[in-house]
Write an enzyme that holds these catalytic residues in place. Structure first.
Site, PDB file in Angstrom:
ATOM      1  N   LYS A 111       0.832  -1.221  -0.115  1.00 32.68           N
ATOM      2  CA  LYS A 111      -0.075  -0.094  -0.018  1.00 32.68           C
ATOM      3  C   LYS A 111       0.828   1.205   0.021  1.00 32.68           C
ATOM      4  O   LYS A 111       0.393   2.406  -0.166  1.00 32.68           O
ATOM      5  CB  LYS A 111      -0.845   0.025   1.309  1.00 32.68           C
ATOM      6  CG  LYS A 111      -2.228  -0.981   1.049  1.00 32.68           C
ATOM      7  CD  LYS A 111      -3.294  -1.033   1.953  1.00 32.68           C
ATOM      8  CE  LYS A 111      -4.130  -1.949   1.485  1.00 32.68           C
ATOM      9  NZ  LYS A 111      -5.748  -1.884   1.736  1.00 32.68           N
ATOM     10  N   LYS A 194      -5.935  -9.621  -5.988  1.00 33.75           N
ATOM     11  CA  LYS A 194      -6.928  -9.550  -4.976  1.00 33.75           C
ATOM     12  C   LYS A 194      -8.104  -8.881  -5.285  1.00 33.75           C
ATOM     13  O   LYS A 194      -8.354  -7.734  -5.828  1.00 33.75           O
ATOM     14  CB  LYS A 194      -6.368  -9.413  -3.518  1.00 33.75           C
ATOM     15  CG  LYS A 194      -7.440  -9.576  -2.535  1.00 33.75           C
ATOM     16  CD  LYS A 194      -6.958  -8.954  -1.171  1.00 33.75           C
ATOM     17  CE  LYS A 194      -7.441  -7.842  -0.815  1.00 33.75           C
ATOM     18  NZ  LYS A 194      -7.315  -7.285   0.809  1.00 33.75           N
ATOM     19  N   LYS A 197     -11.787  -4.146  -2.052  1.00 35.03           N
ATOM     20  CA  LYS A 197     -12.823  -3.102  -1.704  1.00 35.03           C
ATOM     21  C   LYS A 197     -12.121  -1.773  -2.079  1.00 35.03           C
ATOM     22  O   LYS A 197     -12.797  -0.933  -2.596  1.00 35.03           O
ATOM     23  CB  LYS A 197     -12.679  -2.788  -0.150  1.00 35.03           C
ATOM     24  CG  LYS A 197     -13.543  -3.650   0.542  1.00 35.03           C
ATOM     25  CD  LYS A 197     -14.134  -2.898   1.893  1.00 35.03           C
ATOM     26  CE  LYS A 197     -14.226  -3.931   3.037  1.00 35.03           C
ATOM     27  NZ  LYS A 197     -13.051  -3.602   3.739  1.00 35.03           N
TER      28      LYS A 197
HETATM   29  P1  ATP Z   1      -8.716  -3.858   1.007  1.00 36.80           P
HETATM   30  O1  ATP Z   1      -9.087  -4.610  -0.062  1.00 36.80           O
HETATM   31  O2  ATP Z   1      -8.793  -2.282   0.982  1.00 36.80           O
HETATM   32  O3  ATP Z   1      -7.355  -4.015   1.263  1.00 36.80           O
HETATM   33  P2  ATP Z   1      -9.912  -5.509   2.503  1.00 36.80           P
HETATM   34  O4  ATP Z   1     -11.073  -5.979   2.149  1.00 36.80           O
HETATM   35  O5  ATP Z   1      -8.809  -6.486   2.506  1.00 36.80           O
HETATM   36  O6  ATP Z   1      -9.569  -4.299   2.125  1.00 36.80           O
HETATM   37  P3  ATP Z   1     -11.001  -5.974   5.322  1.00 36.80           P
HETATM   38  O7  ATP Z   1     -12.362  -5.278   5.101  1.00 36.80           O
HETATM   39  O8  ATP Z   1     -10.701  -5.414   6.562  1.00 36.80           O
HETATM   40  O9  ATP Z   1      -9.917  -5.208   4.354  1.00 36.80           O
HETATM   41  O10 ATP Z   1     -11.225  -7.483   5.139  1.00 36.80           O
HETATM   42  C1  ATP Z   1     -11.923  -8.022   5.957  1.00 36.80           C
HETATM   43  C2  ATP Z   1     -11.553  -9.457   5.903  1.00 36.80           C
HETATM   44  O11 ATP Z   1     -11.840 -10.052   4.422  1.00 36.80           O
HETATM   45  C3  ATP Z   1     -10.192  -9.870   6.002  1.00 36.80           C
HETATM   46  O12 ATP Z   1     -10.143 -11.135   6.909  1.00 36.80           O
HETATM   47  C4  ATP Z   1      -9.556 -10.019   4.303  1.00 36.80           C
HETATM   48  O13 ATP Z   1      -8.582 -11.011   4.626  1.00 36.80           O
HETATM   49  C5  ATP Z   1     -10.589 -10.796   3.881  1.00 36.80           C
HETATM   50  N1  ATP Z   1     -10.618 -10.526   2.360  1.00 36.80           N
HETATM   51  C6  ATP Z   1     -10.622  -9.249   1.856  1.00 36.80           C
HETATM   52  N2  ATP Z   1     -10.646  -9.410   0.516  1.00 36.80           N
HETATM   53  C7  ATP Z   1     -10.530 -10.649   0.194  1.00 36.80           C
HETATM   54  C8  ATP Z   1     -10.524 -11.471  -1.109  1.00 36.80           C
HETATM   55  N3  ATP Z   1     -10.377 -10.864  -2.086  1.00 36.80           N
HETATM   56  N4  ATP Z   1     -10.547 -12.700  -0.929  1.00 36.80           N
HETATM   57  C9  ATP Z   1     -10.533 -13.407   0.263  1.00 36.80           C
HETATM   58  N5  ATP Z   1     -10.716 -12.851   1.549  1.00 36.80           N
HETATM   59  C10 ATP Z   1     -10.704 -11.276   1.288  1.00 36.80           C
END
Ligand code: ATP
Ligand code: LTN
Length: 328
Positions: A111, A194, A197
Protein backbone atom coordinates in the site's frame (compact mmCIF):
# COMPACT_ATOMS: atom_id res chain seq x y z
CA UNK A 1 -15.65 -22.25 25.19
CA UNK A 2 -12.87 -20.87 23.02
CA UNK A 3 -13.11 -17.33 21.72
CA UNK A 4 -13.27 -16.17 18.11
CA UNK A 5 -12.63 -12.59 17.05
CA UNK A 6 -12.52 -10.88 13.68
CA UNK A 7 -13.49 -7.70 11.87
CA UNK A 8 -13.91 -5.90 8.59
CA UNK A 9 -12.86 -2.31 7.98
CA UNK A 10 -15.32 0.16 6.44
CA UNK A 11 -13.17 1.40 3.58
CA UNK A 12 -15.05 0.94 0.32
CA UNK A 13 -18.07 -1.33 -0.04
CA UNK A 14 -18.02 -4.90 1.29
CA UNK A 15 -17.14 -7.34 -1.49
CA UNK A 16 -17.86 -10.93 -2.41
CA UNK A 17 -14.17 -11.55 -1.53
CA UNK A 18 -14.80 -10.35 2.03
CA UNK A 19 -17.79 -12.66 2.26
CA UNK A 20 -16.11 -15.79 0.91
CA UNK A 21 -12.72 -15.16 2.55
CA UNK A 22 -13.90 -13.99 5.94
CA UNK A 23 -17.57 -13.37 6.75
CA UNK A 24 -18.75 -16.82 5.73
CA UNK A 25 -16.33 -18.35 8.26
CA UNK A 26 -17.61 -16.08 11.05
CA UNK A 27 -21.13 -17.36 10.41
CA UNK A 28 -20.14 -21.03 10.13
CA UNK A 29 -18.00 -20.93 13.27
CA UNK A 30 -20.16 -18.79 15.57
CA UNK A 31 -21.92 -21.68 17.33
CA UNK A 32 -18.65 -23.41 18.19
CA UNK A 33 -16.99 -20.38 19.75
CA UNK A 34 -17.79 -17.43 21.92
CA UNK A 35 -17.70 -15.00 19.01
CA UNK A 36 -16.76 -11.34 18.81
CA UNK A 37 -17.15 -9.67 15.43
CA UNK A 38 -16.69 -5.96 14.95
CA UNK A 39 -16.51 -3.11 12.47
CA UNK A 40 -12.86 -1.98 12.39
CA UNK A 41 -13.71 1.68 11.84
CA UNK A 42 -10.48 3.03 13.34
CA UNK A 43 -8.61 0.94 10.78
CA UNK A 44 -10.36 2.85 8.02
CA UNK A 45 -8.50 6.02 9.05
CA UNK A 46 -5.22 4.93 7.50
CA UNK A 47 -6.65 6.54 4.36
CA UNK A 48 -8.94 9.59 4.01
CA UNK A 49 -12.70 8.88 4.08
CA UNK A 50 -15.54 11.31 3.65
CA UNK A 51 -17.01 11.38 7.21
CA UNK A 52 -20.62 10.92 6.10
CA UNK A 53 -19.69 8.09 3.76
CA UNK A 54 -17.72 6.44 6.55
CA UNK A 55 -20.69 6.65 8.95
CA UNK A 56 -22.97 5.08 6.34
CA UNK A 57 -20.52 2.25 5.61
CA UNK A 58 -20.16 1.43 9.30
CA UNK A 59 -23.94 0.99 9.56
CA UNK A 60 -23.99 -1.00 6.34
CA UNK A 61 -21.41 -3.46 7.63
CA UNK A 62 -23.39 -4.06 10.81
CA UNK A 63 -26.53 -4.75 8.74
CA UNK A 64 -24.52 -6.95 6.35
CA UNK A 65 -23.16 -8.96 9.30
CA UNK A 66 -26.70 -9.61 10.47
CA UNK A 67 -27.99 -10.29 6.96
CA UNK A 68 -25.23 -12.87 6.37
CA UNK A 69 -26.41 -14.76 9.43
CA UNK A 70 -24.41 -13.52 12.40
CA UNK A 71 -26.77 -14.09 15.28
CA UNK A 72 -26.53 -11.95 18.44
CA UNK A 73 -27.35 -15.12 20.40
CA UNK A 74 -23.88 -16.41 19.51
CA UNK A 75 -21.94 -13.38 18.32
CA UNK A 76 -21.22 -10.15 20.14
CA UNK A 77 -21.31 -7.48 17.43
CA UNK A 78 -19.69 -4.13 18.07
CA UNK A 79 -18.02 -1.08 16.58
CA UNK A 80 -14.33 -0.73 17.41
CA UNK A 81 -14.34 3.04 18.06
CA UNK A 82 -17.16 2.65 20.61
CA UNK A 83 -14.76 0.78 22.87
CA UNK A 84 -11.98 3.24 23.68
CA UNK A 85 -9.74 0.57 25.18
CA UNK A 86 -8.63 -0.58 21.73
CA UNK A 87 -6.52 2.54 21.28
CA UNK A 88 -5.11 2.34 24.81
CA UNK A 89 -3.73 -1.12 24.24
CA UNK A 90 -2.64 -0.27 20.74
CA UNK A 91 -0.24 2.38 22.06
CA UNK A 92 1.33 -0.07 24.49
CA UNK A 93 1.78 -2.63 21.72
CA UNK A 94 3.22 -0.01 19.36
CA UNK A 95 5.83 0.71 22.00
CA UNK A 96 6.63 -2.99 22.06
CA UNK A 97 6.89 -3.46 18.30
CA UNK A 98 9.87 -2.65 16.12
CA UNK A 99 10.24 -0.52 13.00
CA UNK A 100 11.90 -3.55 11.40
CA UNK A 101 9.01 -5.97 11.84
CA UNK A 102 6.34 -3.42 10.86
CA UNK A 103 8.38 -2.53 7.76
CA UNK A 104 8.26 -6.18 6.73
CA UNK A 105 4.44 -6.32 6.62
CA UNK A 106 3.52 -7.10 3.01
CA UNK A 107 0.34 -5.05 3.15
CA UNK A 108 2.32 -2.00 4.26
CA UNK A 109 4.83 -2.53 1.48
CA UNK A 110 2.06 -2.96 -1.12
CA UNK A 111 0.00 0.00 0.00
CA UNK A 112 2.96 2.37 0.31
CA UNK A 113 4.65 1.32 -2.92
CA UNK A 114 5.49 4.20 -5.22
CA UNK A 115 4.49 6.81 -2.61
CA UNK A 116 6.96 9.21 -1.02
CA UNK A 117 7.32 9.33 2.79
CA UNK A 118 5.27 12.52 2.95
CA UNK A 119 2.29 10.70 1.37
CA UNK A 120 2.18 7.63 3.64
CA UNK A 121 0.30 8.02 6.91
CA UNK A 122 2.00 6.75 10.06
CA UNK A 123 -1.26 4.89 10.75
CA UNK A 124 -0.73 2.73 7.69
CA UNK A 125 2.60 1.72 9.21
CA UNK A 126 1.45 1.10 12.79
CA UNK A 127 -1.95 -0.37 11.93
CA UNK A 128 -0.89 -3.98 12.65
CA UNK A 129 -0.32 -2.96 16.29
CA UNK A 130 -3.93 -1.72 16.50
CA UNK A 131 -5.06 -5.00 14.94
CA UNK A 132 -3.02 -6.90 17.53
CA UNK A 133 -4.72 -4.85 20.25
CA UNK A 134 -8.16 -5.77 18.82
CA UNK A 135 -7.28 -9.42 19.11
CA UNK A 136 -5.34 -9.50 22.38
CA UNK A 137 -7.83 -7.38 24.33
CA UNK A 138 -10.37 -10.20 24.15
CA UNK A 139 -8.04 -13.18 24.68
CA UNK A 140 -9.15 -14.50 21.29
CA UNK A 141 -8.13 -18.09 20.58
CA UNK A 142 -8.90 -18.01 16.87
CA UNK A 143 -8.99 -15.25 14.26
CA UNK A 144 -10.63 -16.22 10.95
CA UNK A 145 -9.22 -14.04 8.16
CA UNK A 146 -8.43 -14.10 4.44
CA UNK A 147 -4.88 -15.13 3.64
CA UNK A 148 -3.76 -11.50 3.16
CA UNK A 149 -4.22 -10.90 6.92
CA UNK A 150 -2.33 -13.97 8.15
CA UNK A 151 0.90 -12.05 8.59
CA UNK A 152 -0.83 -9.50 10.83
CA UNK A 153 -2.24 -12.24 13.07
CA UNK A 154 1.26 -13.70 13.26
CA UNK A 155 2.55 -10.32 14.39
CA UNK A 156 -0.15 -10.31 17.10
CA UNK A 157 1.18 -13.71 18.24
CA UNK A 158 4.73 -12.37 18.40
CA UNK A 159 3.67 -9.27 20.32
CA UNK A 160 1.68 -11.38 22.79
CA UNK A 161 4.64 -13.69 23.40
CA UNK A 162 7.07 -10.77 23.71
CA UNK A 163 4.84 -9.02 26.24
CA UNK A 164 4.23 -12.23 28.20
CA UNK A 165 7.99 -12.86 28.40
CA UNK A 166 8.75 -9.34 29.55
CA UNK A 167 5.91 -8.78 32.02
CA UNK A 168 4.46 -12.20 32.87
CA UNK A 169 1.58 -14.07 31.24
CA UNK A 170 -1.02 -11.52 30.20
CA UNK A 171 -2.23 -12.38 26.70
CA UNK A 172 -3.56 -15.49 24.96
CA UNK A 173 -1.52 -16.30 21.86
CA UNK A 174 -4.06 -16.34 18.99
CA UNK A 175 -4.24 -18.67 15.97
CA UNK A 176 -5.12 -17.41 12.50
CA UNK A 177 -7.78 -19.52 10.75
CA UNK A 178 -7.61 -19.41 6.98
CA UNK A 179 -10.35 -21.22 5.09
CA UNK A 180 -8.89 -23.74 2.64
CA UNK A 181 -11.12 -22.85 -0.28
CA UNK A 182 -11.71 -19.20 -0.95
CA UNK A 183 -8.87 -17.81 1.17
CA UNK A 184 -8.35 -15.36 -1.64
CA UNK A 185 -10.90 -14.35 -4.25
CA UNK A 186 -9.33 -12.64 -7.24
CA UNK A 187 -10.31 -9.65 -9.32
CA UNK A 188 -12.54 -10.78 -12.21
CA UNK A 189 -10.68 -8.62 -14.73
CA UNK A 190 -7.22 -9.31 -13.37
CA UNK A 191 -7.21 -12.74 -11.72
CA UNK A 192 -3.65 -12.34 -10.45
CA UNK A 193 -4.80 -9.58 -8.10
CA UNK A 194 -6.99 -9.78 -4.97
CA UNK A 195 -10.63 -8.65 -5.36
CA UNK A 196 -10.32 -5.50 -3.28
CA UNK A 197 -12.65 -3.00 -1.65
CA UNK A 198 -10.22 -0.31 -2.66
CA UNK A 199 -11.09 -0.88 -6.34
CA UNK A 200 -14.86 -0.88 -5.84
CA UNK A 201 -15.52 0.92 -9.09
CA UNK A 202 -13.77 -1.69 -11.19
CA UNK A 203 -15.51 -4.30 -13.29
CA UNK A 204 -13.45 -6.91 -11.49
CA UNK A 205 -15.05 -6.44 -8.09
CA UNK A 206 -18.51 -7.55 -6.92
CA UNK A 207 -20.01 -5.72 -3.98
CA UNK A 208 -22.55 -7.37 -1.70
CA UNK A 209 -25.01 -4.50 -2.07
CA UNK A 210 -24.57 -3.99 -5.77
CA UNK A 211 -27.27 -4.08 -8.40
CA UNK A 212 -27.91 -7.73 -9.34
CA UNK A 213 -27.84 -7.19 -13.11
CA UNK A 214 -24.55 -5.35 -12.88
CA UNK A 215 -23.04 -8.20 -10.81
CA UNK A 216 -24.20 -10.75 -13.38
CA UNK A 217 -22.61 -8.74 -16.19
CA UNK A 218 -19.31 -8.66 -14.30
CA UNK A 219 -19.30 -12.46 -14.03
CA UNK A 220 -20.20 -12.84 -17.70
CA UNK A 221 -17.31 -10.61 -18.72
CA UNK A 222 -14.76 -12.14 -16.32
CA UNK A 223 -11.36 -12.67 -17.94
CA UNK A 224 -10.68 -16.37 -18.67
CA UNK A 225 -8.44 -18.21 -21.16
CA UNK A 226 -8.92 -19.73 -24.58
CA UNK A 227 -8.91 -23.44 -23.74
CA UNK A 228 -12.68 -23.71 -23.19
CA UNK A 229 -12.29 -26.60 -20.71
CA UNK A 230 -13.37 -26.25 -17.11
CA UNK A 231 -11.06 -27.50 -14.37
CA UNK A 232 -9.14 -26.01 -11.48
CA UNK A 233 -5.59 -24.92 -12.27
CA UNK A 234 -4.68 -21.78 -10.40
CA UNK A 235 -1.40 -21.22 -12.22
CA UNK A 236 -2.50 -21.66 -15.81
CA UNK A 237 -6.22 -20.92 -15.58
CA UNK A 238 -6.54 -18.26 -12.86
CA UNK A 239 -9.80 -16.79 -14.20
CA UNK A 240 -11.69 -20.09 -14.48
CA UNK A 241 -10.23 -21.28 -11.17
CA UNK A 242 -11.48 -18.13 -9.46
CA UNK A 243 -15.00 -18.64 -10.85
CA UNK A 244 -14.89 -22.29 -9.73
CA UNK A 245 -13.98 -21.20 -6.20
CA UNK A 246 -16.76 -18.59 -6.15
CA UNK A 247 -19.35 -21.11 -7.34
CA UNK A 248 -18.20 -23.84 -4.97
CA UNK A 249 -18.17 -21.48 -1.97
CA UNK A 250 -21.63 -20.06 -2.59
CA UNK A 251 -23.14 -23.44 -3.40
CA UNK A 252 -21.37 -25.10 -0.44
CA UNK A 253 -20.01 -28.00 -2.51
CA UNK A 254 -16.45 -29.23 -3.10
CA UNK A 255 -14.39 -27.93 -6.01
CA UNK A 256 -14.01 -31.45 -7.47
CA UNK A 257 -17.77 -31.80 -7.53
CA UNK A 258 -18.14 -28.48 -9.36
CA UNK A 259 -15.54 -29.62 -11.90
CA UNK A 260 -17.62 -32.76 -12.49
CA UNK A 261 -20.85 -30.80 -12.95
CA UNK A 262 -19.29 -28.56 -15.62
CA UNK A 263 -16.92 -31.01 -17.31
CA UNK A 264 -18.92 -30.95 -20.56
CA UNK A 265 -19.95 -27.28 -20.48
CA UNK A 266 -18.39 -24.42 -22.40
CA UNK A 267 -17.26 -21.15 -20.78
CA UNK A 268 -20.49 -19.33 -21.71
CA UNK A 269 -22.70 -21.93 -20.01
CA UNK A 270 -20.42 -22.11 -16.99
CA UNK A 271 -20.32 -18.33 -16.53
CA UNK A 272 -24.12 -18.20 -16.80
CA UNK A 273 -24.46 -20.70 -13.95
CA UNK A 274 -21.95 -18.79 -11.82
CA UNK A 275 -23.80 -15.53 -12.56
CA UNK A 276 -27.12 -17.13 -11.54
CA UNK A 277 -25.63 -18.44 -8.30
CA UNK A 278 -24.14 -15.05 -7.45
CA UNK A 279 -27.45 -13.33 -8.32
CA UNK A 280 -29.42 -15.65 -6.04
CA UNK A 281 -26.98 -15.16 -3.22
CA UNK A 282 -26.94 -11.36 -3.56
CA UNK A 283 -30.69 -11.01 -3.89
CA UNK A 284 -31.42 -13.07 -0.77
CA UNK A 285 -28.75 -11.16 1.17
CA UNK A 286 -30.01 -7.77 -0.01
CA UNK A 287 -33.60 -8.57 0.99
CA UNK A 288 -32.46 -9.44 4.50
CA UNK A 289 -30.25 -6.33 4.59
CA UNK A 290 -33.20 -4.07 3.67
CA UNK A 291 -35.41 -5.60 6.36
CA UNK A 292 -32.68 -5.11 8.97
CA UNK A 293 -32.11 -1.47 8.00
CA UNK A 294 -35.86 -0.77 8.12
CA UNK A 295 -36.36 -2.46 11.49
CA UNK A 296 -33.68 -0.40 13.26
CA UNK A 297 -32.71 -3.53 15.23
CA UNK A 298 -28.99 -2.98 14.73
CA UNK A 299 -28.76 -0.11 17.22
CA UNK A 300 -30.34 -2.16 19.96
CA UNK A 301 -27.95 -5.03 19.34
CA UNK A 302 -24.92 -2.72 19.40
CA UNK A 303 -26.06 -0.98 22.58
CA UNK A 304 -26.42 -4.32 24.31
CA UNK A 305 -22.95 -5.50 23.24
CA UNK A 306 -21.17 -2.34 24.28
CA UNK A 307 -21.27 -2.95 28.00
CA UNK A 308 -19.98 -6.49 27.60
CA UNK A 309 -17.03 -5.60 25.37
CA UNK A 310 -16.14 -2.60 27.49
CA UNK A 311 -15.92 -4.70 30.63
CA UNK A 312 -13.70 -7.32 29.03
CA UNK A 313 -11.40 -4.72 27.50
CA UNK A 314 -11.21 -2.58 30.63
CA UNK A 315 -10.08 -5.53 32.73
CA UNK A 316 -7.36 -6.36 30.21
CA UNK A 317 -6.07 -2.79 29.89
CA UNK A 318 -6.01 -2.36 33.68
CA UNK A 319 -3.98 -5.55 34.00
CA UNK A 320 -1.57 -4.36 31.28
CA UNK A 321 -1.19 -0.86 32.77
CA UNK A 322 -0.53 -2.30 36.18
CA UNK A 323 2.08 -4.75 34.83
CA UNK A 324 3.97 -2.11 32.86
CA UNK A 325 3.87 0.36 35.74
CA UNK A 326 1.82 3.29 34.43
CA UNK A 327 -0.71 5.08 36.63
CA UNK A 328 -0.74 4.93 40.41
P1 ATP B 1 -8.61 -3.73 1.03
O1 ATP B 1 -9.13 -4.50 -0.14
O2 ATP B 1 -8.86 -2.28 0.95
O3 ATP B 1 -7.21 -4.10 1.41
P2 ATP B 1 -9.90 -5.63 2.68
O4 ATP B 1 -11.23 -5.92 2.13
O5 ATP B 1 -8.80 -6.61 2.53
O6 ATP B 1 -9.49 -4.17 2.23
P3 ATP B 1 -11.04 -5.80 5.31
O7 ATP B 1 -12.30 -5.23 5.07
O8 ATP B 1 -10.55 -5.46 6.66
O9 ATP B 1 -9.97 -5.33 4.24
O10 ATP B 1 -11.05 -7.36 5.13
C1 ATP B 1 -11.92 -8.12 5.90
C2 ATP B 1 -11.59 -9.57 5.72
O11 ATP B 1 -11.87 -9.97 4.36
C3 ATP B 1 -10.13 -9.92 5.97
O12 ATP B 1 -10.08 -11.09 6.73
C4 ATP B 1 -9.56 -10.14 4.60
O13 ATP B 1 -8.52 -11.07 4.62
C5 ATP B 1 -10.77 -10.71 3.85
N1 ATP B 1 -10.69 -10.46 2.42
C6 ATP B 1 -10.64 -9.25 1.80
N2 ATP B 1 -10.58 -9.37 0.47
C7 ATP B 1 -10.58 -10.71 0.21
C8 ATP B 1 -10.52 -11.49 -0.98
N3 ATP B 1 -10.47 -10.93 -2.17
N4 ATP B 1 -10.55 -12.84 -0.86
C9 ATP B 1 -10.63 -13.42 0.35
N5 ATP B 1 -10.68 -12.74 1.51
C10 ATP B 1 -10.66 -11.41 1.46
N1 LTN C 1 -6.84 -5.49 9.43
C1 LTN C 1 -7.95 -6.24 8.94
C2 LTN C 1 -9.25 -5.91 9.63
C3 LTN C 1 -9.09 -6.12 11.07
C4 LTN C 1 -9.09 -7.36 11.77
C5 LTN C 1 -8.84 -7.04 13.12
C6 LTN C 1 -9.26 -8.67 11.37
C7 LTN C 1 -8.86 -5.15 11.99
N2 LTN C 1 -8.73 -5.70 13.22
C8 LTN C 1 -8.74 -8.03 14.11
C9 LTN C 1 -9.15 -9.66 12.37
C10 LTN C 1 -8.89 -9.33 13.70
C11 LTN C 1 -8.02 -5.98 7.45
O1 LTN C 1 -7.63 -4.97 6.99
N3 LTN C 1 -8.54 -6.90 6.71
Amino acid sequence: MKRLLSGIKPTGEVTLGNYIGALRQFVEMQKDYESFVFVADLHALTVYNDPNELRRRIRDIVAIYLACGLDPKYTTLFIQSENLYHTNLSWVLECNSYMGELSRMTQFKDKSKGKGNEAISCGLFTYPALMAADILLYDADVVPVGVDQKQHVELARNLAERFNNKYGTTFKVPEPIISKAGAKIYDLQNPQKKMSKTDNSSKGCIMLLEDIESAKKKIMSAVTDSENRIYYDKENKPGISNLLVIYSSLKGIALEEVEQVFKDSNYGEFKKSVAEEVAQFLSSLQNKYKAIIESGEADKILDESNEKVRQIAEAKVKDVFSKIGVGR
